[in-house]
Design a protein around this motif. Structure first.
Motif, PDB file in Angstrom:
ATOM      1  N   ARG A  48       0.833  -1.213   0.000  1.00  0.00           N
ATOM      2  CA  ARG A  48       0.000   0.000   0.000  1.00  0.00           C
ATOM      3  C   ARG A  48       0.862   1.256   0.000  1.00  0.00           C
ATOM      4  O   ARG A  48       0.535   2.248  -0.645  1.00  0.00           O
ATOM      5  N   LEU A  51       2.254   1.915  -3.428  1.00  0.00           N
ATOM      6  CA  LEU A  51       1.274   2.422  -4.383  1.00  0.00           C
ATOM      7  C   LEU A  51       0.639   3.728  -3.924  1.00  0.00           C
ATOM      8  O   LEU A  51      -0.359   4.176  -4.486  1.00  0.00           O
ATOM      9  N   LEU A  53      -1.052   4.408  -1.360  1.00  0.00           N
ATOM     10  CA  LEU A  53      -2.363   4.325  -0.705  1.00  0.00           C
ATOM     11  C   LEU A  53      -2.254   4.628   0.786  1.00  0.00           C
ATOM     12  O   LEU A  53      -3.251   4.831   1.447  1.00  0.00           O
ATOM     13  N   SER A  81      -1.426  -3.276 -10.863  1.00  0.00           N
ATOM     14  CA  SER A  81      -1.368  -3.785  -9.497  1.00  0.00           C
ATOM     15  C   SER A  81      -2.645  -4.488  -9.088  1.00  0.00           C
ATOM     16  O   SER A  81      -3.704  -4.317  -9.700  1.00  0.00           O
ATOM     17  N   ILE A  83      -4.292  -5.495  -5.252  1.00  0.00           N
ATOM     18  CA  ILE A  83      -4.072  -5.424  -3.814  1.00  0.00           C
ATOM     19  C   ILE A  83      -5.137  -6.192  -3.064  1.00  0.00           C
ATOM     20  O   ILE A  83      -6.315  -5.903  -3.211  1.00  0.00           O
ATOM     21  N   GLN A  85      -8.016  -8.426  -1.929  1.00  0.00           N
ATOM     22  CA  GLN A  85      -9.079  -8.900  -2.816  1.00  0.00           C
ATOM     23  C   GLN A  85      -9.118  -7.955  -4.013  1.00  0.00           C
ATOM     24  O   GLN A  85      -8.953  -6.763  -3.864  1.00  0.00           O
TER      25      GLN A  85
ATOM     26  N   LYS B  93      -9.166   1.841  -3.882  1.00  0.00           N
ATOM     27  CA  LYS B  93      -7.736   1.538  -3.972  1.00  0.00           C
ATOM     28  C   LYS B  93      -7.307   1.319  -5.419  1.00  0.00           C
ATOM     29  O   LYS B  93      -6.178   1.624  -5.784  1.00  0.00           O
ATOM     30  N   PHE B  96      -7.233   4.875  -7.083  1.00  0.00           N
ATOM     31  CA  PHE B  96      -6.079   5.684  -6.675  1.00  0.00           C
ATOM     32  C   PHE B  96      -4.750   5.178  -7.216  1.00  0.00           C
ATOM     33  O   PHE B  96      -3.725   5.831  -7.053  1.00  0.00           O
ATOM     34  N   THR B  97      -4.741   4.003  -7.816  1.00  0.00           N
ATOM     35  CA  THR B  97      -3.478   3.544  -8.391  1.00  0.00           C
ATOM     36  C   THR B  97      -3.502   3.652  -9.917  1.00  0.00           C
ATOM     37  O   THR B  97      -2.650   3.106 -10.596  1.00  0.00           O
ATOM     38  N   SER B 261      -8.593   4.764   1.416  1.00  0.00           N
ATOM     39  CA  SER B 261      -9.213   3.908   0.395  1.00  0.00           C
ATOM     40  C   SER B 261      -9.689   2.610   1.008  1.00  0.00           C
ATOM     41  O   SER B 261      -8.987   1.819   1.497  1.00  0.00           O
TER      42      SER B 261
END
Ligand SMILES: Nc1ncnc2c1ncn2[C@@H]1O[C@H](COP(=O)(O)OP(=O)(O)OP(=O)(O)O)[C@@H](O)[C@H]1O
Ligand SMILES: [Mg+2]
Lengths: 301, 261
Positions: A48, A51, A53, A81, A83, A85, B93, B96-97, B261
């Motif tokens: 995380r 990336l 996050l 990517s 992450i 699930q 998530k 945001f990537t 996120s």
């Protein structure tokens, strides 16, 4: 070229205990890097952070040699990517899920077909993701990550929860992407056995600390050497003779004998041999316990 | 620019087959259908006097109903559902990537939500006109086919209703970002709906500062307060715009800095 590099990366969730302590990741272009660690060791947290996050201090994370905070968009255009699930819109079809990412990433239309074929989801592409099995979701997530032919893919436990066949399929796919398309792969797992067949490099995380990083072969070497038990008995010489017959690696040292540790069953056997020969056992100790325990954790089935 | 349009278009794709769409369609159809039903069942009381345009009654009844229902239910529910697409699927998530700035993500979400609301009006207008003429055909005594509606007034009502909604749109956009559980923003809206009724019943002077009252105030200005106009906007609509700006800034800051996120 180094694609992922962190310098003394620390992290803690609001005021809590440190979850990551001084992580120095180094992932080279072209490698398949296995990021190993037992549950709760901090793998997802690290990913995380990589990336963006989770917030990290400036200059700690470099991807493609660029600063994560400064060049976020240019970096992310080269990374696919997955992450934990997979992030999927369950009410939409697999195709629509791909289309969303395709539009934002500016990939050409025919890429959707290509990646669907790659992960073998073509027949199910018009079905709602809600109706997908876990393995199909995982593969769709992978397809989304691959939509723009990334240079690097970061995958958090991509084979978690899959059956042996599913694991083999994903492994083969990753291997192919690495060999044929030259994609660098960074993947995490809590089981060495799930990924040992494909990784070229490994990093081992334990309670937020990197306890090993290097080529996979070096890990195996280290694993063999570090796994030693020390045994102190009422008659070390006799014990040595007895055990050396079964375990050639047995050696004698100061007040104890030692031998290479393989598994728990072996300890039981040693006990039996010694007890049956009327030797008293004073001490049996696994040396370099931390590393050993970690290996046990990541190699158990 | 081209890029942001692409991002907005994905917002519409994401909303495909969600309840948000049904809400827009059903919401736009509900009030005209309801008023038509009232006109058809109580038509005896609604036959217009000589020279009176029956569309005036049709307009008043529907716009009051709109102001009453639309505010607490439609806008709030739509905003919740819209952000819930991302919350529920755990897809922030992923968003945001992607190689787009968080600013883009924020603005495309807010813009798409506003477009959704505008779509409500775009559907509402023809349905409303259609319903009126249909009632006229079924009950010629109502003379709805003899007269024509004031189209300009209809557009003006929709425009002002939209402006009056902006305040709660921004408040609930912010709330729905902060609270991923839809129950919280909806409870707040229900509570505020009750407060609005109390303010209205109590003929409170403060009603102009309370954003949940603006929709109704726009179609039926409270008669205990002198209506202050600023150009084409009554005072409370300016406040609505002000609320929109303040809460958009709040939610933008929250989104950029502390949104998880
Ligand atoms: N949101 C959070 N708030 C507080 N603590 C957290 C949060 N997420 C994770 N942690 C803690 O951080 C530590 C590392 O968690 P992380 O999810 O990174 O582990 P992991 O290696 O990915 O484990 P797993 O194999 O179970 O996925 C754990 O001790 C966990 O309790
Ligand atoms: Mg994890």
């Amino acid at each position: 070229m180094t694609l992922i590099e962190t310098q003394n990366l620390d992290f803690s969730f609001n005021k809590g205990e440190a979850v990551l302590k001084g992580i120095n990741l180094n992932v080279k272009e072209g490698s398949i890097y296995g990021f190993l660690g037992p549950n709760g060791s901090g793998k997802t947290t690290t990913i995380r952070l990589l990336l963006g996050l989770l917030p990290s201090k400036k200059d700690k994370i470099k991807l493609f040699g660029q600063n994560l905070q400064a060049d976020r968009i240019s970096i992310f255009s080269k990374i696919g990517s997955l992450i934990e699930q997979p992030s999927l819109y369950e009410h939409l079809s697999g195709f629509d899920n791909l289309e969303i990412t395709r539009r934002i990433r500016n990939a050409s239309k025919n890429r959707i077909d290509k990646v669907l074929q790659l992960v073998d989801l073509k027949p199910a592409s018009q079905r709602k993701v809600r109706e997908y099995s876990l393995g199909m979701k995982q593969r769709l997530g992978l397809a989304i990550a691959l939509i723009t032919e990334p240079e690097l893919v970061i995958l958090d436990e991509p084979v978690n929860g899959l059956d042996p066949n599913g694991i083999i399929e994903i492994r083969e796919l990753l291997l192919k992407l690495n060999k044929e398309n030259g994609i660098t792969i960074f993947l995490s797992s809590h089981l060495l056995s799930e990924i040992e067949k494909i990784v070229t490099h490994v990093g081992v995380l334990s309670k937020g600390e990197m306890v090993f990083q290097g080529r996979y072969n070096d890990l195996k070497e280290l694993q063999n050497n570090s796994a030693t038990i020390h045994i102190e008995t009422s008659d070390n010489q006799k014990s040595l003779d007895m055990l050396a017959r079964k375990y050639p690696s047995t050696f004698s040292e100061n007040s104890h004998i030692g031998l290479r540790y393989q598994n728990k069953e072996q300890i039981a056997t040693i006990c039996r041999i010694l007890v049956e020969s009327s030797i008293d056992v004073y001490r049996m100790q696994v040396v370099d316990k931390d590393l050993e325990n970690i290996f046990l954790e990541i190699t158990k089935n | 620019m081209q890029n942001i349009i692409k991002v907005i278009s994905t917002e519409f794709l994401k909303s495909k087959k969600t309840f948000a769409w049904w809400l827009v369609i059903l919401g736009a159809g509900f009030m005209p259908a309801f008023v038509s039903f009232v006109f058809l069942s109580k038509w005896k009381h609604l036959v217009p006097q000589q020279g009176h345009n029956p569309w005036e009654d049709f307009t008043e009844m529907s716009s009051k109903g709109l102001g009453f229902l639309y505010m607490p239910f439609f806008v709030v529910l739509l905003t919740c559902l819209f952000l819930n697409i991302e919350h529920k699927n755990n897809t922030w998530k992923h968003v945001f990537t992607l190689p787009v700035s968080k600013n883009y993500v924020y603005f495309s979400k807010l813009t798409a939500l506003l477009l959704f609301i505008i779509m409500f009006y775009i559907l509402y207008i023809p349905i409303w006109i259609g319903c009126g003429f249909m009632v006229g055909l079924i009950k010629p005594e109502l003379q709805l086919t003899t007269y024509v509606p004031d189209y300009l007034l209809l557009l003006s009502i929709c425009f002002h209703s939209f402006i009056a909604s902006l305040g709660i749109v921004a408040i609930h956009f912010w709330l729905s970002l902060r609270f991923k559980n839809m129950i919280i923003p909806i409870s707040i809206a229900v509570l505020c709906g009750i407060i609005w009724v109390a303010l209205y019943q109590g003929r409170s002077e403060q009603i102009n500062y309370f954003p949940y009252s603006y929709n109704y105030s726009t179609v039926s200005p409270p008669n205990w307060i002198t209506l202050k106009m600023f150009g084409i906007f009554p005072q409370h609509e300016l406040f609505s715009i002000l609320y929109f700006i303040i809460f958009s800034i709040l939610s933008h800051r929250y989104f950029m800095r502390s949104f998880k996120s």
